[in-house]
Scaffold this motif. Structure first.
Motif, mmCIF file in Angstrom:
data_model
loop_
_atom_site.group_PDB
_atom_site.id
_atom_site.type_symbol
_atom_site.label_atom_id
_atom_site.label_comp_id
_atom_site.label_asym_id
_atom_site.label_seq_id
_atom_site.Cartn_x
_atom_site.Cartn_y
_atom_site.Cartn_z
ATOM 1 N N SER A 34 0.834 -1.214 0.000
ATOM 2 C CA SER A 34 0.000 0.000 0.000
ATOM 3 C C SER A 34 0.862 1.254 0.000
ATOM 4 O O SER A 34 0.570 2.226 -0.703
ATOM 5 C CB SER A 34 -0.927 -0.012 1.223
ATOM 6 O OG SER A 34 -1.756 -1.148 1.231
ATOM 7 N N ILE A 35 1.940 1.231 0.788
ATOM 8 C CA ILE A 35 2.866 2.370 0.816
ATOM 9 C C ILE A 35 3.520 2.546 -0.544
ATOM 10 O O ILE A 35 3.671 3.670 -1.045
ATOM 11 C CB ILE A 35 3.944 2.166 1.909
ATOM 12 C CG1 ILE A 35 3.301 2.211 3.300
ATOM 13 C CG2 ILE A 35 5.043 3.217 1.793
ATOM 14 C CD1 ILE A 35 4.252 1.861 4.422
ATOM 15 N N SER A 36 3.903 1.435 -1.149
ATOM 16 C CA SER A 36 4.517 1.478 -2.477
ATOM 17 C C SER A 36 3.559 2.066 -3.506
ATOM 18 O O SER A 36 3.934 2.909 -4.324
ATOM 19 C CB SER A 36 4.943 0.069 -2.891
ATOM 20 O OG SER A 36 5.529 0.077 -4.169
ATOM 21 N N ALA A 61 8.130 -8.653 -6.541
ATOM 22 C CA ALA A 61 7.155 -7.649 -6.985
ATOM 23 C C ALA A 61 7.485 -6.262 -6.457
ATOM 24 O O ALA A 61 7.204 -5.259 -7.123
ATOM 25 C CB ALA A 61 5.749 -8.056 -6.544
ATOM 26 N N PHE A 62 8.060 -6.196 -5.255
ATOM 27 C CA PHE A 62 8.364 -4.884 -4.683
ATOM 28 C C PHE A 62 9.422 -4.136 -5.492
ATOM 29 O O PHE A 62 9.456 -2.913 -5.510
ATOM 30 C CB PHE A 62 8.816 -5.027 -3.223
ATOM 31 C CG PHE A 62 7.682 -5.240 -2.264
ATOM 32 C CD1 PHE A 62 6.908 -4.174 -1.839
ATOM 33 C CD2 PHE A 62 7.369 -6.510 -1.811
ATOM 34 C CE1 PHE A 62 5.857 -4.359 -0.961
ATOM 35 C CE2 PHE A 62 6.314 -6.716 -0.928
ATOM 36 C CZ PHE A 62 5.554 -5.634 -0.503
ATOM 37 N N SER A 68 9.725 1.269 0.944
ATOM 38 C CA SER A 68 8.925 0.042 1.013
ATOM 39 C C SER A 68 9.673 -1.130 0.371
ATOM 40 O O SER A 68 9.619 -2.254 0.867
ATOM 41 C CB SER A 68 7.571 0.247 0.330
ATOM 42 O OG SER A 68 7.729 0.519 -1.044
ATOM 43 N N SER A 69 10.389 -0.859 -0.718
ATOM 44 C CA SER A 69 11.153 -1.922 -1.372
ATOM 45 C C SER A 69 12.300 -2.397 -0.471
ATOM 46 O O SER A 69 12.592 -3.595 -0.395
ATOM 47 C CB SER A 69 11.715 -1.427 -2.708
ATOM 48 O OG SER A 69 10.668 -1.084 -3.594
ATOM 49 N N ARG A 110 14.162 -6.728 3.387
ATOM 50 C CA ARG A 110 14.602 -7.187 4.702
ATOM 51 C C ARG A 110 13.714 -8.303 5.256
ATOM 52 O O ARG A 110 14.105 -8.961 6.234
ATOM 53 C CB ARG A 110 14.597 -6.011 5.690
ATOM 54 C CG ARG A 110 15.456 -4.821 5.274
ATOM 55 C CD ARG A 110 16.927 -5.140 5.336
ATOM 56 N NE ARG A 110 17.385 -5.374 6.679
ATOM 57 C CZ ARG A 110 18.619 -5.716 6.996
ATOM 58 N NH1 ARG A 110 19.529 -5.854 6.037
ATOM 59 N NH2 ARG A 110 18.973 -5.920 8.247
ATOM 60 N N LEU A 111 12.544 -8.505 4.648
ATOM 61 C CA LEU A 111 11.655 -9.556 5.127
ATOM 62 C C LEU A 111 12.257 -10.936 4.826
ATOM 63 O O LEU A 111 12.851 -11.141 3.763
ATOM 64 C CB LEU A 111 10.284 -9.453 4.440
ATOM 65 C CG LEU A 111 9.430 -8.217 4.754
ATOM 66 C CD1 LEU A 111 8.159 -8.248 3.920
ATOM 67 C CD2 LEU A 111 9.088 -8.172 6.240
#
Length: 293
Positions: free
Chosen positions: A124-126, A247-248, A283-284, A289-290
Motif C-alpha cells: 500500500s505504501i509502495s 514484486a516490490f 517500502s522496497s 529485509r523480510l
C-alpha cells in the motif's frame, strides 16, 4: 547482495527502457515500435543461447515451454498499447502500478506464498508512492476512457499471469533458454495479432518506412534493454526470490523512469514526486529485509 543487485537491475532496465520508448514514440508508431523492440530482443537472446549451448531455442518442446510469452510480452503489451491510446498516460501508469498488489495477492492464492499484514502495508505504501510520483502528470490530465482503463488493467492481469507461470517453470529451466522461448513465442503472437488487426483496420499496419537511423538504433537498444535484459534478469531473480518479494522491486520501475527522464529529457522533479520516490524506495528496502516465508 547478489539477489539485490539483480533485482535492482531488472527494475533499472524496465524503468530506463520506458523513457527510451517514450523518445522513440515521437517518430515510430506504437505497433511498429513494439515489433522492432521484440525482434531486437529475440535476436539478442537467440544469439546468446547459441553462444552458450550451440543451439537455437526453436524446438517444439522449447516453444511449448515459452507459452507464458503469449501473456507477456504479447497480450500484456498489445492490450496496454490500445488502452494507453484511449486513456491518459498517468491513468495507465497508476493502473499498471497495481501489478505489485495483484502479484502479491495472486501469489498467495495460486502459489501458496504467505500473505502477511506487513506485505499488504508495504504494498500500500509502495502504491501511494507511485501515485505521488505520477501526481504531476495526473494534474494535467482532463480526460480518461473507462474502456482504456479496463484494457490497461487487463494488460496488467496478463503480466501477473506471466509471473505465476514463469515462477513454476524457473526452478527446472535455464533462465536464458526460458526467456528466449518466451520472447520468441511472444513475438510470434504479437506479429499474428497485429497482422489480423491490420487486415481489419489499416491504421494498425506495421510500417518501418521513414524511420531515421538514430531512431532505429534507439528502438533496437530499448528493445534489448526493456525486453531481453529486463525479462532475463527478472527470471534469474525469481529463481531465488518469492514472487511477492520480487514484486516490490517492480515498484521501483517508475522511480528509475522518472530519474532517467530527468537525466535524459531534462524533466523537473516536484516535491510530491520526491516524496513518492522515497516511499517506494523505503517500502522496497523493507520488503527486501523480510525473510521469505
Amino acid at each position: 547482495m547478489k539477489k539485490t543487485i539483480i533485482a535492482l537491475s531488472y527494475a533499472f532496465c524496465w524503468g530506463v527502457g520506458v523513457t527510451l520508448t517514450k523518445i522513440a514514440l515521437s517518430e515510430i508508431a506504437p505497433t511498429t515500435l513494439l515489433i522492432i523492440q521484440l525482434s531486437a530482443s529475440v535476436g539478442f537472446l537467440v544469439t546468446a543461447c547459441y553462444l552458450q549451448n550451440r543451439q537455437f531455442p526453436c524446438s517444439w518442446h522449447q516453444l511449448q515451454q515459452g507459452i507464458a510469452g503469449i501473456f507477456e510480452p504479447a497480450l500484456a503489451y498489445m492490450v496496454s498499447i490500445f488502452g494507453v491510446q484511449l486513456t491518459t498516460a498517468s491513468n495507465a501508469t497508476l493502473i499498471g502500478s497495481s501489478e505489485v498488489i495483484l502479484t502479491i495477492l495472486f501469489a498467495a492464492i495460486f502459489l501458496g506464498e504467505k500473505l502477511t499484514p506487513i506485505k499488504v502495508l508495504l504494498a500500500s505504501i509502495s502504491f501511494l508512492g507511485i501515485v505521488l510520483l505520477m501526481l504531476q502528470d495526473t494534474a494535467g490530465a482532463n480526460q480518461a476512457s473507462l474502456t482504456g482503463d479496463l484494457l490497461v488493467l487487463l494488460g496488467t492481469l496478463f503480466a501477473v499471469v506471466y509471473v505465476l507461470l514463469s515462477k513454476k517453470q524457473i526452478s527446472t529451466v535455464d533462465p536464458l533458454q526460458l526467456t528466449s522461448s518466451q520472447q520468441l513465442v511472444g513475438l510470434i503472437a504479437t506479429v499474428s495479432g497485429f497482422g489480423i488487426l491490420s487486415v481489419v483496420n489499416p491504421n494498425y499496419e506495421i510500417s518501418a518506412i521513414g524511420i531515421s537511423w538514430p531512431f532505429w538504433l534507439l528502438a533496437i537498444g530499448s528493445g534489448i534493454m526493456q525486453y531481453a535484459l529486463a525479462f532475463l534478469l527478472y527470471l534469474i531473480a525469481l529463481q531465488n526470490l518469492p514472487v511477492s518479494h520480487a514484486a516490490f522491486y517492480i515498484a521501483l520501475i517508475p522511480v528509475f523512469g522518472v530519474v532517467s527522464a530527468i537525466v535524459i529529457l531534462g524533466e523537473q522533479l516536484s516535491l510530491a514526486q520526491s516524496i513518492g520516490g522515497g516511499l517506494v524506495i523505503a517500502s522496497s528496502y523493507c520488503a527486501h529485509r523480510l525473510k521469505p516465508a
